[in-house]
Design an enzyme around this catalytic site. Structure first.
Site, PDB file in Angstrom:
ATOM      1  N   ASP A  67      34.879  51.706  43.760  1.00  0.00           N
ATOM      2  CA  ASP A  67      35.404  51.302  45.067  1.00  0.00           C
ATOM      3  C   ASP A  67      36.014  52.479  45.814  1.00  0.00           C
ATOM      4  O   ASP A  67      36.187  53.564  45.255  1.00  0.00           O
ATOM      5  CB  ASP A  67      36.430  50.166  44.897  1.00  0.00           C
ATOM      6  CG  ASP A  67      37.468  50.456  43.815  1.00  0.00           C
ATOM      7  OD1 ASP A  67      37.548  51.609  43.345  1.00  0.00           O
ATOM      8  OD2 ASP A  67      38.196  49.538  43.437  1.00  0.00           O
ATOM      9  N   ASN A 136      47.116  40.956  39.323  1.00  0.00           N
ATOM     10  CA  ASN A 136      46.624  39.629  39.727  1.00  0.00           C
ATOM     11  C   ASN A 136      45.251  39.319  39.133  1.00  0.00           C
ATOM     12  O   ASN A 136      44.606  38.350  39.521  1.00  0.00           O
ATOM     13  CB  ASN A 136      46.582  39.509  41.262  1.00  0.00           C
ATOM     14  CG  ASN A 136      45.594  40.496  41.896  1.00  0.00           C
ATOM     15  OD1 ASN A 136      44.988  41.303  41.194  1.00  0.00           O
ATOM     16  ND2 ASN A 136      45.454  40.431  43.203  1.00  0.00           N
ATOM     17  N   HIS A 138      42.578  41.217  39.398  1.00  0.00           N
ATOM     18  CA  HIS A 138      41.417  41.727  40.143  1.00  0.00           C
ATOM     19  C   HIS A 138      40.688  42.791  39.317  1.00  0.00           C
ATOM     20  O   HIS A 138      41.254  43.435  38.443  1.00  0.00           O
ATOM     21  CB  HIS A 138      41.801  42.219  41.545  1.00  0.00           C
ATOM     22  CG  HIS A 138      42.514  43.538  41.595  1.00  0.00           C
ATOM     23  ND1 HIS A 138      43.334  43.890  42.634  1.00  0.00           N
ATOM     24  CD2 HIS A 138      42.528  44.604  40.756  1.00  0.00           C
ATOM     25  CE1 HIS A 138      43.801  45.106  42.434  1.00  0.00           C
ATOM     26  NE2 HIS A 138      43.330  45.559  41.300  1.00  0.00           N
ATOM     27  N   GLU A 143      39.226  40.559  44.618  1.00  0.00           N
ATOM     28  CA  GLU A 143      40.531  39.904  44.559  1.00  0.00           C
ATOM     29  C   GLU A 143      40.380  38.417  44.241  1.00  0.00           C
ATOM     30  O   GLU A 143      39.334  37.824  44.545  1.00  0.00           O
ATOM     31  CB  GLU A 143      41.219  40.029  45.927  1.00  0.00           C
ATOM     32  CG  GLU A 143      41.420  41.458  46.406  1.00  0.00           C
ATOM     33  CD  GLU A 143      42.623  42.128  45.763  1.00  0.00           C
ATOM     34  OE1 GLU A 143      43.197  41.566  44.811  1.00  0.00           O
ATOM     35  OE2 GLU A 143      42.981  43.215  46.224  1.00  0.00           O
TER      36      GLU A 143
END
Ligand code: PGA
Length: 241
Positions: A67, A136, A138, A143
Site C-alpha cells: 500500500d 482494528n 486491518h 479496513e
C-alpha cells in the site's frame, strides 16, 4: 493457521528475517509481497544484515508492496516509498525495475489500481506475502467494513487508523485521508502468508483473527481461510490466545 510465538520483538524480527531469507534462497525469482509499518522494521534490519553477510541474495527477487498513501510525494519522509528505500531497498540488491509500490494517480485512478494487479499476475502471483496487522484488525489498508474489495483499490482511512498513524506525523491533520492498497483477494491469492504482530496493543486483534469467526469487520480473520498462513507473534501479541 500456524501460530508461532517467540519471546520478544528482537526474536520476532530475527525469525521473520530467516523465514523470508529461506524462501528467497529457495526459489529463484521469488515474488515477495512486502509490508511497511513499525513492526517489520526489525525484520528489514536483520534481512539487510543477512544480505551483508552474503547469506541471502535478492538479485532475482520481484517485490510488491501492499500500500501507499495518496497525496504524499515519494520523497516525503512518511511515504511508504521513502520507508522502503530507507529500511530496505537502499541496502540490498533488489533491482529497481523489480520493485513495485502502488502509486495513486489523480488522473488515472482506476487504471493505477488495475495495472498493479496486472503486474502481480504477470510476475506469476505472489509467492510469499509478509503482513502486519492494525489494532482494528486491518490488513494493509483493508479496513473493517460491511464488505471488502478484492483487488487493488483506493480507500478512505478509518478514524482509528488515522489516529494510530498520526504518531508518525507532526499532527493528525497532516495524515493523508486516502490510500491505495492491495485488496483482500490479491493478498489471499499469495501462495504463502507470514503475518507479524508484536506488543499488547495487537493482542485483541490477534485473538479475534484466530477465533474461528470470519468477518469483514476484522479483515485479518479472512486469513483463517488461507491454507498456508503463519502468524509470527511475540508473547504480548499472543497473550489472549
Ligand atoms: P504497525 O502497523 O506495524 O506500525 O503496528 C501495522 C499495520 O497497521 O498494518
Amino acid at each position: 493457521m500456524n501460530i508461532v510465538t517467540v519471546k520478544d520483538y528482537t526474536a520476532l524480527s530475527e525469525k521473520a528475517a530467516r523465514f523470508v531469507a529461506d524462501r528467497v534462497n529457495g526459489k529463484k525469482e521469488l515474488v515477495l509481497g512486502l509490508p511497511t509499518g513499525s513492526t517489520p522494521e526489525g525484520m528489514y534490519a536483520k534481512l539487510v544484515k543477512l544480505y551483508r553477510e552474503q547469506k541471502v541474495d535478492f538479485s532475482e527477487v520481484v517485490s510488491f508492496n501492499l500500500d501507499e498513501y495518496c497525496g504524499l510525494r515519494s520523497d516525503h519522509p512518511q511515504s511508504y516509498h521513502y520507508y522502503m528505500n530507507r529500511n530496505f531497498f537502499d541496502h540490498v540488491n533488489i533491482s529497481e525495475e523489480n520493485r513495485h509500490i502502488p502509486i495513486h494517480s489523480e488522473y488515472y485512478e482506476d487504471e493505477s489500481c488495475s495495472r498493479y494487479d496486472q503486474l502481480i499476475d504477470r510476475a506469476g502471483g505472489i509467492d510469499l506475502q509478509v503482513l502486519g496487522i492494525g489494532t482494528n484488525g486491518h490488513i494493509a489498508f483493508n479496513e473493517p467494513a460491511d464488505y471488502l474489495i478484492g483487488g487493488t483499490h483506493l480507500v478512505q482511512l478509518s478514524e482509528k487508523t488515522i489516529e494510530a498513524n498520526s504518531r508518525f506525523f507532526n499532527s493528525r491533520a497532516e495524515v493523508p485521508r486516502r490510500a491505495i492498497t492491495m485488496g483482500m483477494a490479491t493478498i489471499m491469492h499469495a501462495a504463502e502468508i507470514l503475518l507479524l504482530a508484536a506488543g499488547k496493543n495487537k493482542a485483541r486483534a490477534i485473538e479475534k483473527a484466530c477465533s474461528g469467526v470470519i468477518t469483514t469487520q476484522l479483515p485479518a480473520s479472512l486469513l483463517q481461510l488461507h491454507n498456508n498462513c503463519t502468524l509470527l507473534l511475540d508473547r504480548e501479541a499472543a497473550s489472549l490466545l
